[in-house]
Scaffold this motif. Structure first.
Motif, short mmCIF file in Angstrom:
data_model
loop_
_atom_site.label_atom_id
_atom_site.label_comp_id
_atom_site.label_asym_id
_atom_site.label_seq_id
_atom_site.Cartn_x
_atom_site.Cartn_y
_atom_site.Cartn_z
N GLN A 234 18.76 103.27 69.36
CA GLN A 234 18.63 102.77 67.97
C GLN A 234 17.57 103.52 67.14
O GLN A 234 16.48 103.80 67.61
N HIS A 235 17.95 103.80 65.90
CA HIS A 235 17.07 104.55 65.00
C HIS A 235 15.89 103.70 64.52
O HIS A 235 15.97 102.48 64.53
N VAL A 236 14.88 104.41 64.06
CA VAL A 236 13.78 103.73 63.38
C VAL A 236 13.43 104.56 62.14
O VAL A 236 13.51 105.78 62.16
N LEU A 237 13.10 103.87 61.06
CA LEU A 237 12.56 104.55 59.88
C LEU A 237 11.05 104.35 59.93
O LEU A 237 10.56 103.21 59.87
N LYS A 238 10.34 105.43 60.08
CA LYS A 238 8.90 105.35 60.33
C LYS A 238 8.08 105.20 59.06
O LYS A 238 8.49 105.60 57.97
N ARG A 239 6.91 104.65 59.24
CA ARG A 239 5.91 104.59 58.17
C ARG A 239 4.85 105.65 58.46
O ARG A 239 4.72 106.11 59.60
N THR B 19 15.36 106.28 68.99
CA THR B 19 14.38 105.78 69.96
C THR B 19 15.06 105.49 71.30
O THR B 19 16.25 105.70 71.46
N ASP B 20 14.29 104.97 72.22
CA ASP B 20 14.85 104.61 73.53
C ASP B 20 15.37 103.17 73.54
O ASP B 20 15.67 102.65 74.60
N ARG B 21 15.50 102.55 72.36
CA ARG B 21 15.98 101.15 72.31
C ARG B 21 17.50 101.11 72.26
O ARG B 21 18.13 101.97 71.65
N LYS B 22 18.06 100.06 72.85
CA LYS B 22 19.52 99.89 72.81
C LYS B 22 19.91 99.11 71.57
O LYS B 22 19.16 98.25 71.11
N VAL B 23 21.10 99.39 71.06
CA VAL B 23 21.64 98.60 69.95
C VAL B 23 22.15 97.28 70.54
O VAL B 23 22.79 97.27 71.58
N ASP B 24 21.81 96.19 69.87
CA ASP B 24 22.20 94.87 70.38
C ASP B 24 23.71 94.69 70.42
O ASP B 24 24.45 95.33 69.68
N SER B 25 24.16 93.79 71.29
CA SER B 25 25.57 93.39 71.28
C SER B 25 25.72 92.32 70.19
O SER B 25 24.95 91.36 70.17
N LEU B 26 26.67 92.52 69.32
CA LEU B 26 26.85 91.58 68.22
C LEU B 26 28.31 91.15 68.15
O LEU B 26 29.17 91.73 68.81
#
Ligand code: SF4
Ligand code: SF4
Length: 202
Positions: free
Chosen positions: A61-66, A138-145
């Motif tokens: 999953q993407h992240v938009l950074k600050r 990132t290394d995060r998974k996209v949730d199951s929805l």
């Protein structure tokens, strides 16, 4: 018809022998195969109790950074959307107003920014194309929805919170950073073009 290989076998319909009619040898040899598998290392894992380690090059999953001051880095230039082969990114831009310097780093910012996670193929081209180091996978998974609509992630999900910044350490290893600078790889060409434009504008 002439066979292309010599692997074909002519099957003759012959009478079964007495032993074959008993079926016991066939059952026995089948059981031997089954028993052999009892003592082999199991390829399955007991998910979710057991979690298989992710590959070092996993892109999630993407992240938009600050930035360091907490302002959004994205300037809504649209390069990530242009680079995206799946056309998964859309955005609208807005102009920063006086007093909003702490919210948005550049004079132009993304008023809306959406990624359709069902279209995304997690190629990382958006990350390579971004001249502002705003978007990262990132290394995060996209949730199951449950519904398609829920997979369209907006800024409320993509922009990291000031309180809990998203770590990029696992994905942005020195090797990955180095790799991104290799222009001979086609997917880095956008990055390289960006760099040239940036350098020539100085
Ligand atoms: S990872 Fe690839 S497919 Fe997904 S949004 Fe970025 S550029 Fe598009
Ligand atoms: S390329 Fe970077 S700065 Fe430009 S719109 Fe995409 S995330 Fe924002």
């Amino acid at each position: 018809m002439q066979a292309l290989t010599n692997r074909s076998k002519v099957v003759a319909k012959k009478e079964m022998t007495f032993i074959e009619k008993l079926y016991l040898p066939a059952i026995f040899s089948g059981m031997i195969i089954t028993f052999k598998h009892f003592f082999r290392r199991k390829p399955t894992i007991k998910y979710p109790e057991q979690i298989r380690p992710f590959s070092g090059v996993f892109r999630g999953q993407h992240v938009l950074k600050r930035d360091e001051a907490g302002a959004e880095r994205c300037t809504a230039c649209g390069l990530c959307a242009v680079a995206c082969p799946a056309e998964a990114i859309t955005m609208t831009s807005a102009e920063r107003k006086p007093g909003e310097e702490g919210l948005y780093r550049e004079e132009k910012y993304a008023a809306t920014y959406e990624i359709n996670m069902l279209r995304c193929i997690f190629c990382g081209d958006c990350e390579d194309a971004c001249p502002k180091e705003a978007i990262f996978l990132t290394d995060r998974k996209v949730d199951s929805l449950y519904t398609r609509k829920e997979f369209v992630y907006g800024k409320n999900i993509l922009v990291e919170s000031k309180e809990n910044p998203i770590s990029l350490v696992k994905r942005q290893t020195p090797q990955v950073k180095e790799f991104k600078h290799h222009v001979e790889f086609a997917h880095n060409q956008t990055y390289d073009k960006q760099k040239k434009v940036k350098n020539s504008s100085h």
